[in-house]
Scaffold this active site. Structure first.
Site, PDB file in Angstrom:
ATOM      1  N   ARG A   1       1.222  -1.563   0.138  1.00 22.19           N
ATOM      2  CA  ARG A   1       0.104   0.011   0.198  1.00 22.19           C
ATOM      3  C   ARG A   1       0.720   1.270   0.546  1.00 22.19           C
ATOM      4  O   ARG A   1       0.228   2.086   0.725  1.00 22.19           O
ATOM      5  CB  ARG A   1      -0.806   0.435   1.704  1.00 22.19           C
TER       6      ARG A   1
ATOM      7  N   ARG B   1      -5.468  12.346  -5.921  1.00 24.85           N
ATOM      8  CA  ARG B   1      -7.294  11.498  -5.454  1.00 24.85           C
ATOM      9  C   ARG B   1      -8.545  12.668  -5.880  1.00 24.85           C
ATOM     10  O   ARG B   1      -9.751  12.381  -5.843  1.00 24.85           O
ATOM     11  CB  ARG B   1      -7.572  10.916  -4.676  1.00 24.85           C
TER      12      ARG B   1
ATOM     13  N   TYR C   1     -14.983 -10.134   1.507  1.00 26.10           N
ATOM     14  CA  TYR C   1     -16.212  -9.110   1.273  1.00 26.10           C
ATOM     15  C   TYR C   1     -17.826  -9.004   0.513  1.00 26.10           C
ATOM     16  O   TYR C   1     -18.905  -8.993   0.110  1.00 26.10           O
ATOM     17  CB  TYR C   1     -15.119  -7.761   0.454  1.00 26.10           C
TER      18      TYR C   1
HETATM   19  O1  1CP Z   1       0.470   0.947  -3.286  1.00 29.45           O
HETATM   20  C1  1CP Z   1      -0.552   0.002  -2.987  1.00 29.45           C
HETATM   21  O2  1CP Z   1      -0.241  -0.768  -3.009  1.00 29.45           O
HETATM   22  C2  1CP Z   1      -1.607  -0.372  -4.289  1.00 29.45           C
HETATM   23  C3  1CP Z   1      -2.841   0.460  -4.346  1.00 29.45           C
HETATM   24  C4  1CP Z   1      -3.255  -0.956  -3.075  1.00 29.45           C
HETATM   25  C5  1CP Z   1      -3.450  -2.190  -3.263  1.00 29.45           C
HETATM   26  C6  1CP Z   1      -2.858  -2.869  -3.326  1.00 29.45           C
HETATM   27  C7  1CP Z   1      -4.973  -0.692  -2.950  1.00 29.45           C
HETATM   28  C8  1CP Z   1      -5.110   0.892  -3.307  1.00 29.45           C
HETATM   29  N1  1CP Z   1      -5.596  -1.297  -2.451  1.00 29.45           N
HETATM   30  C9  1CP Z   1      -4.759  -2.401  -2.510  1.00 29.45           C
HETATM   31  C10 1CP Z   1      -5.566  -4.006  -1.718  1.00 29.45           C
HETATM   32  C11 1CP Z   1      -6.426  -4.327  -0.902  1.00 29.45           C
HETATM   33  N2  1CP Z   1      -7.736  -3.813  -0.876  1.00 29.45           N
HETATM   34  C12 1CP Z   1      -5.787  -5.174  -0.339  1.00 29.45           C
HETATM   35  C13 1CP Z   1      -5.393  -6.129   0.350  1.00 29.45           C
HETATM   36  C14 1CP Z   1      -4.427  -5.761   0.915  1.00 29.45           C
HETATM   37  C15 1CP Z   1      -3.706  -4.990   2.677  1.00 29.45           C
HETATM   38  O3  1CP Z   1      -4.371  -6.251   3.390  1.00 29.45           O
HETATM   39  O4  1CP Z   1      -4.122  -4.266   2.744  1.00 29.45           O
HETATM   40  C16 1CP Z   1      -7.550  -4.876   0.254  1.00 29.45           C
HETATM   41  C17 1CP Z   1      -8.129  -5.943   1.623  1.00 29.45           C
HETATM   42  C18 1CP Z   1      -7.871  -4.565   0.126  1.00 29.45           C
HETATM   43  C19 1CP Z   1      -9.659  -3.799   0.307  1.00 29.45           C
HETATM   44  C20 1CP Z   1      -9.720  -2.697   0.560  1.00 29.45           C
HETATM   45  N3  1CP Z   1      -9.952  -1.610  -0.576  1.00 29.45           N
HETATM   46  C21 1CP Z   1      -9.967  -1.556   1.852  1.00 29.45           C
HETATM   47  C22 1CP Z   1     -10.016  -2.695   3.059  1.00 29.45           C
HETATM   48  C23 1CP Z   1     -10.968  -2.578   3.516  1.00 29.45           C
HETATM   49  C24 1CP Z   1     -10.436  -3.610   5.105  1.00 29.45           C
HETATM   50  O5  1CP Z   1     -11.423  -4.863   5.039  1.00 29.45           O
HETATM   51  O6  1CP Z   1      -9.818  -3.427   6.023  1.00 29.45           O
HETATM   52  C25 1CP Z   1     -10.242   0.540   1.306  1.00 29.45           C
HETATM   53  C26 1CP Z   1     -10.024   0.225   2.606  1.00 29.45           C
HETATM   54  C27 1CP Z   1     -10.025  -0.371   0.032  1.00 29.45           C
HETATM   55  C28 1CP Z   1      -9.990   1.300  -1.028  1.00 29.45           C
HETATM   56  C29 1CP Z   1      -8.668   1.581  -1.099  1.00 29.45           C
HETATM   57  N4  1CP Z   1      -7.420   0.798  -1.580  1.00 29.45           N
HETATM   58  C30 1CP Z   1      -6.112   1.506  -1.790  1.00 29.45           C
HETATM   59  C31 1CP Z   1      -6.434   2.258  -1.335  1.00 29.45           C
HETATM   60  C32 1CP Z   1      -5.197   3.598  -1.272  1.00 29.45           C
HETATM   61  C33 1CP Z   1      -7.604   2.660  -0.438  1.00 29.45           C
HETATM   62  C34 1CP Z   1      -7.506   3.706   0.293  1.00 29.45           C
HETATM   63  C35 1CP Z   1      -9.186   4.623  -0.159  1.00 29.45           C
HETATM   64  C36 1CP Z   1      -8.960   5.574  -0.076  1.00 29.45           C
HETATM   65  O7  1CP Z   1      -8.667   6.866  -1.347  1.00 29.45           O
HETATM   66  O8  1CP Z   1      -9.328   6.710   0.601  1.00 29.45           O
END
Ligand code: 1CP
Length: 378
Positions: free
Chosen positions: A40, A53, A167
């Site tokens: 991330r 964003r 999910y």
């Molecule tokens: O920089 C990077 O790593 C690339 C971007 C990336 C990746 C690899 C994002 C951007 N999401 C992910 C994978 C992801 N998404 C995972 C697997 C990794 C992990 O375990 O952390 C998971 C579980 C998600 C699901 C998800 N998407 C969540 C988590 C919710 C939860 O259940 O805890 C959230 C908040 C998102 C949205 C998201 N995805 C990525 C970002 C930067 C965000 C935040 C959104 C925003 O800008 O507000």
């Protein structure tokens, strides 16, 4: 022409790789210093991410905007001496493309309008056509790969079937996986049908990312650790193993990282897959993981009567370490690297956090982490 021939010719259209430290480490070749990246690494802890964003409007619009998705992928590489880039996207693009209606409620994380709860819901799920409904992801991969111009390798990624299923069934994030585990123990066949469909989707999705330009793949089994031992084997590992095996048929040269959060107990299980690298969270000491993997390699070599290659390890600094002082971060990094190289082999390891960097981290502390990894003399 086979899929792998196709991907090779596509890969050759891009600039040659200048920094191959990460790929060398996972092949157990000699390295000058330890490769490092952060799960991330593009995200809300960076003010420049928040600005881009805001321009895009919302998170999914950012993912679908090729230029802005490229921009946020590159932002952490401008600040830090990272050894890999990762596609800016999300694991939830697959369920979104399957028609579940992904949306983000402010402060509440991802949600689905149409969770999967009945056989009719399951039967309605379309077969995924990655180059059709997820063409925006493939466009981002190609654009990022071009923009990198060979600077570092580009990761493509997907969620694991189990993690995606949580999910899709819960309709969003969950703490107890009430409905998903409900199916697991009351109607396992239903869950297997969904996992089977998702495994096929993940294979085609990752295949398409390689064809678009991804040089290495990571499967995020973020919630595999919520399962019991036998349930992990049947409902998570079995599908991950199938995905990696099929990807190795289509793209034998593309390394695969398998990251199971909470999967330290099951390294021997995960070793029985063709993944090149296993990701660790911070609960598992790296030296102990190395010992388990060496023993698994011996056992599997006996079992299959064919020499099995060693798995490289990725991880595993607690992301909360980055709330500490620079001196604390450096001390923790040094301890982590001592543990990674305790067996005497000075390769086969990729430094990373044990899970994603959080939005509350001071970006300067991420720099301390990355520089401390590179400063460590191996
Ligand atoms: O920089 C990077 O790593 C690339 C971007 C990336 C990746 C690899 C994002 C951007 N999401 C992910 C994978 C992801 N998404 C995972 C697997 C990794 C992990 O375990 O952390 C998971 C579980 C998600 C699901 C998800 N998407 C969540 C988590 C919710 C939860 O259940 O805890 C959230 C908040 C998102 C949205 C998201 N995805 C990525 C970002 C930067 C965000 C935040 C959104 C925003 O800008 O507000």
């Amino acid at each position: 022409m086979s899929a792998s021939d196709n991907s090779n010719s596509i890969q050759q259209e891009f600039a040659p790789l200048k920094n191959d430290r990460l790929l060398r480490a996972l092949r157990f070749e000699t390295i000058d210093t330890t490769p490092v990246w952060m799960m991330r690494q593009a995200g809300r802890y960076l003010p420049e991410y928040k600005a881009t964003r805001a321009e895009a409007g919302d998170f999914m619009s950012l993912c679908k905007d090729t230029d802005r998705a490229t921009e946020v992928t590159l932002q952490p590489l401008r600040r830090y001496d990272l050894d890999a880039a990762i596609l800016f996207s999300d694991i939830l693009t697959i369920p979104d493309a399957m028609g579940l209606g992904l949306y983000f409620e402010t402060g509440e994380g991802p949600k689905f309008k149409h969770p999967i709860r009945t056989q009719a819901d399951l039967d309605r799920l379309p077969l995924l056509e990655p180059n059709d409904s997820l063409d925006y992801v493939m466009r981002a991969v190609t654009s990022i790969r071009k923009a990198l111009n060979g600077q570092v390798p580009l990761f493509g990624f997907s969620g694991s079937p189990w993690t995606l299923a949580t999910y899709m069934i819960e309709g969003g994030s969950s703490k107890d996986y009430r409905y998903t585990k409900g199916f697991l123990y009351s109607n396992p066949e239903f869950l297997h049908q969904l996992l089977d469909k998702l495994a096929t989707a993940v294979i085609d999705y990752l295949d398409a990312q390689v064809v678009a330009g991804a040089q290495i793949l990571q499967i995020f089994d973020s919630w595999g650790g919520a399962l019991g031992h036998r349930q992990f084997i049947d409902f998570s590992h079995a599908y991950n193993k199938r995905i990696v095996a099929e990807l190795k048929v289509r793209h034998p040269q593309i390394p695969v990282v398998l990251f199971t959060k909470g999967g330290g107990l099951w390294l021997d299980v995960q070793a029985d897959s063709e993944a090149n690298v296993l990701g660790l969270d911070w609960t598992m000491p790296i030296d102990r993981a190395r010992q388990v993997l060496n023993e698994s390699q011996r056992q599997l070599t006996k079992q299959y009567k064919k020499i099995q290659s060693s798995k490289a390890i990725q991880g595993n600094l607690d992301p909360a370490t980055l709330y500490g002082s620079p001196a604390t971060i450096r001390a923790e990094v040094n301890a982590m690297l001592d543990s990674a190289y305790a067996g005497g082999e000075k390769t086969g390891y990729i430094a990373n956090l044990g899970h994603g960097i959080t939005q509350w981290v001071n970006p300067d502390n991420a720099k301390v982490f990355i520089d401390a990894v590179h400063d460590y003399k191996i």
